[in-house]
Write a protein that holds these residues in place. Structure first.
Motif, PDB file in Angstrom:
ATOM      1  N   CYS A 191     -43.829 -54.517  55.306  1.00 19.63           N
ATOM      2  CA  CYS A 191     -45.178 -54.817  55.841  1.00 19.63           C
ATOM      3  C   CYS A 191     -45.567 -53.751  56.963  1.00 19.63           C
ATOM      4  CB  CYS A 191     -45.238 -56.049  56.450  1.00 19.63           C
ATOM      5  SG  CYS A 191     -46.809 -56.523  57.429  1.00 19.63           S
ATOM      6  N   CYS A 233     -49.803 -61.421  60.990  1.00 22.43           N
ATOM      7  CA  CYS A 233     -48.693 -61.982  60.099  1.00 22.43           C
ATOM      8  C   CYS A 233     -47.569 -62.231  60.885  1.00 22.43           C
ATOM      9  CB  CYS A 233     -48.690 -61.241  58.924  1.00 22.43           C
ATOM     10  SG  CYS A 233     -47.951 -59.509  59.226  1.00 22.43           S
ATOM     11  N   CYS A 264     -44.522 -60.990  59.795  1.00 19.68           N
ATOM     12  CA  CYS A 264     -43.501 -60.500  58.970  1.00 19.68           C
ATOM     13  C   CYS A 264     -42.555 -59.655  60.197  1.00 19.68           C
ATOM     14  CB  CYS A 264     -44.103 -59.341  58.476  1.00 19.68           C
ATOM     15  SG  CYS A 264     -45.173 -59.799  56.952  1.00 19.68           S
ATOM     16  N   LYS A 297     -54.277 -53.828  50.972  1.00 25.52           N
ATOM     17  CA  LYS A 297     -54.097 -54.649  52.097  1.00 25.52           C
ATOM     18  C   LYS A 297     -54.974 -54.769  52.991  1.00 25.52           C
ATOM     19  CE  LYS A 297     -50.488 -55.373  55.198  1.00 25.52           C
ATOM     20  NZ  LYS A 297     -48.857 -55.268  55.750  1.00 25.52           N
TER      21      LYS A 297
END
Ligand SMILES: [Zn+2]
Length: 202
Positions: free
Chosen positions: A62, A73, A75, A109
């Motif tokens: 990521c 997020c 991650c 993304k």
């Protein structure tokens, strides 16, 4: 497209890798599925005697989280929790898969982020771009675990699909250890979608 046969694995490099969490070794692996290649990096600390079930984190790349500290997020938080836990235990593996954005690629993304800013959740955004909500199949990590001779692991994950994938590869998950990041306003909706639509244990 998901491919259900195990890849042929090739180690392309191995070196010392000091980090702020401690001293690891870093490995580069290539998995080939016919003419398609996937790459993964492994960080390994310590050795794994027989019958030892080391900590293992299977992490999907990521860039926005791991490199830029994104708070959209969780991650990077999960990666740091995992590296710290492995360092405390003195042994373990991080398998870092080079597949950005659940397999859709970095620029897609970012397009999904744009749709999320207009109200879509992560699953809807991927589907609106014409992708499955999650293209990852986790076959390469299973093959890598077998490369290191592991028959049992303790898996650092909130994702039951990763537990299943590891067990499908013939490696027993004797314990699943949650990687729970703080719930911040910037990622509350992202985490809720993971829980409600993707079955993550949060
Ligand atoms: Zn992320």
């Amino acid at each position: 497209m998901k491919n259900h046969s195990a890849p042929r694995l090739k180690k392309v490099a191995e070196a010392e890798f000091p980090t702020r969490f401690g001293l690891f070794r870093i490995y580069g692996f290539e998995g080939s599925y016919g003419d398609r290649l996937e790459e993964a990096i492994v960080l390994k600390m310590g050795d794994f005697p027989d019958a030892d079930a080391p900590l293992v984190r299977i992490h999907s790349q990521c860039l926005t989280g791991d490199v830029f500290h994104s708070l959209r997020c969780d991650c990077r938080a999960q990666l740091e929790i995992s590296l710290a836990a492995i360092a405390r235990a003195g042994r373990g593996l991080v398998i870092y898969e080079l597949q950005e954005g659940r397999g859709i690629g970095l620029l897609n993304k970012l397009r999904a982020y744009e749709l999320q800013d207009q109200g879509a959740d992560t699953v809807e955004a991927n589907e609106r771009l014409g992708f499955d909500s999650d293209l990852r199949s986790y076959q390469l990590p299973g093959t890598i675990l077998r490369y290191f001779g592991l028959k049992t692991v303790r898996l650092l994950s909130n994702n039951p699909q990763k537990v299943e994938a590891v067990e499908r590869a013939g490696v027993a998950v004797v314990e699943r250890i949650p990687c729970l990041a703080d719930v911040l306003a910037t990622r509350r909706k992202y985490l809720r979608t993971k829980k409600e639509k993707m079955g993550h244990l949060l």
